[in-house]
Design a protein around this motif. Sequence first.
Motif, mmCIF file in Angstrom:
data_model
loop_
_atom_site.group_PDB
_atom_site.id
_atom_site.type_symbol
_atom_site.label_atom_id
_atom_site.label_comp_id
_atom_site.label_asym_id
_atom_site.label_seq_id
_atom_site.Cartn_x
_atom_site.Cartn_y
_atom_site.Cartn_z
ATOM 1 N N SER A 127 35.274 45.580 55.197
ATOM 2 C CA SER A 127 34.821 44.671 54.141
ATOM 3 C C SER A 127 33.333 44.350 54.312
ATOM 4 O O SER A 127 32.676 43.933 53.365
ATOM 5 N N ASN A 149 42.018 45.329 45.292
ATOM 6 C CA ASN A 149 41.083 44.220 45.047
ATOM 7 C C ASN A 149 39.696 44.533 45.601
ATOM 8 O O ASN A 149 38.684 44.349 44.923
ATOM 9 N N LEU A 150 39.656 45.045 46.820
ATOM 10 C CA LEU A 150 38.363 45.419 47.405
ATOM 11 C C LEU A 150 37.724 46.533 46.558
ATOM 12 O O LEU A 150 36.526 46.524 46.300
ATOM 13 N N TYR A 153 36.099 45.110 43.446
ATOM 14 C CA TYR A 153 34.839 44.426 43.779
ATOM 15 C C TYR A 153 33.726 45.430 44.069
ATOM 16 O O TYR A 153 32.615 45.321 43.543
ATOM 17 N N ARG A 156 32.463 47.272 41.019
ATOM 18 C CA ARG A 156 31.564 46.446 40.210
ATOM 19 C C ARG A 156 30.182 46.335 40.858
ATOM 20 O O ARG A 156 29.155 46.401 40.185
ATOM 21 N N GLU A 157 30.152 46.195 42.166
ATOM 22 C CA GLU A 157 28.871 46.048 42.872
ATOM 23 C C GLU A 157 28.048 47.329 42.854
ATOM 24 O O GLU A 157 26.832 47.292 42.874
ATOM 25 N N PRO A 196 36.222 39.644 50.202
ATOM 26 C CA PRO A 196 36.334 40.603 49.089
ATOM 27 C C PRO A 196 37.723 41.229 48.917
ATOM 28 O O PRO A 196 37.900 42.046 48.011
ATOM 29 N N CYS A 198 40.022 39.335 47.970
ATOM 30 C CA CYS A 198 40.579 38.460 46.921
ATOM 31 C C CYS A 198 40.455 39.139 45.555
ATOM 32 O O CYS A 198 39.575 39.966 45.343
ATOM 33 N N LEU A 200 39.410 39.745 41.632
ATOM 34 C CA LEU A 200 38.093 39.538 41.006
ATOM 35 C C LEU A 200 37.961 38.167 40.331
ATOM 36 O O LEU A 200 36.880 37.584 40.348
ATOM 37 N N ILE A 203 36.962 35.905 43.038
ATOM 38 C CA ILE A 203 35.600 36.238 43.473
ATOM 39 C C ILE A 203 34.574 35.672 42.481
ATOM 40 O O ILE A 203 33.530 35.142 42.870
ATOM 41 N N ASP A 204 34.918 35.737 41.186
ATOM 42 C CA ASP A 204 33.999 35.259 40.150
ATOM 43 C C ASP A 204 33.701 33.765 40.262
ATOM 44 O O ASP A 204 32.685 33.299 39.756
ATOM 45 N N VAL A 209 30.465 36.125 48.610
ATOM 46 C CA VAL A 209 31.579 37.030 48.930
ATOM 47 C C VAL A 209 31.249 37.652 50.281
ATOM 48 O O VAL A 209 30.254 38.372 50.422
#
Length: 300
Positions: A127, A149-150, A153, A156-157, A196, A198, A200, A203-204, A209
């Motif tokens: 992570s 979930n990771l 994230y 998106r990153e 991360p 968790c 999204l 996270i938002d 994070v």
Amino acid sequence: MTDILARIGELKKRRNAVILAHNYQIPEVQDAADFVGDSLELSRKAAGLDANTIVFCGVHFMAETAAVLAPGKTVLLPEVEAGCPMADMINGRELRAWKECHPGLKVVCYVNTSAEVKAESDICCTSSNAVAVVNSLGVEEALFVPDKNLAAYVARETGKRLIAWDGYCYIHHRFTPRDIREARALHGGAEVWVHPECPLDVIDLADKVLSTGKMVLEARTTTRREVIVGTEKGIIYRLAKENPAVKFHPAKETALCVHMKMTTLAKVLRALETDTHRVEVPPHVADRARGAIQAMLDIS
Ligand code: 13P
Ligand code: SF4
């Protein structure tokens, strides 16, 4: 407890052993460890040790990673039942079949996987470094196992398309936006850090994070007096111990991984006395898994 600690100390010296512990371990185990860290830090440590024996206080995949990175050393997992349910959500056979459905795509595996799954992957990540690992691939699309979930994230990153296995950590997956809103309402002005793993929508709502290792670092320099922590609750012990001026609140009181709590000092002592439970990885699997882990260590 003093007796157990003294006996552990004697055996450590006699066996040239070190104790590694994950940030989620129970306080007594963290205090008895030579090194406490996140998955990436513990992998690095295992690779660089010159001890004969590593007592791994964490879960099975972590001890396996140590065994892969430290061939020839004895790696002991004090509680044989301490597995990671997320790591068990995919095995080597399933990954081989999935790869056949997506020919040509590289495979990124989260460190929370068996050595068999790592052996089928191109590169590993934790992570702490997942975003950097995916960026290093030089491709627009890849497979990601097992944490959806990771993966969401990191996709998106990085702006990359990650096709994710349907796995998750049962602790982090259960955090909800409501948990974060309620914690903020209870501790007005506190900063929110989440892991991360968790979803999204959680996270938002966070301010930061962070992997558990990065939470430990962030806590050393934060100017905030109160922090809400959205990860397994066990890390609060270390954060509070190292930073007495900051108040750390769990985002969810019930965020406890039973597998991470199975290791006790008595079991650490038993491990050193009776050489249990030895974690070994067959050389043909270890060699291939090492390739994926080393690729990760080379870029981070
Ligand atoms: P890190 O300590 O690498 O952040 O991982 C969290 C975790 O879930 C380990 O099981
Ligand atoms: Fe696995 Fe989640 Fe427990 Fe970590 S906290 S060992 S990822 S189930």
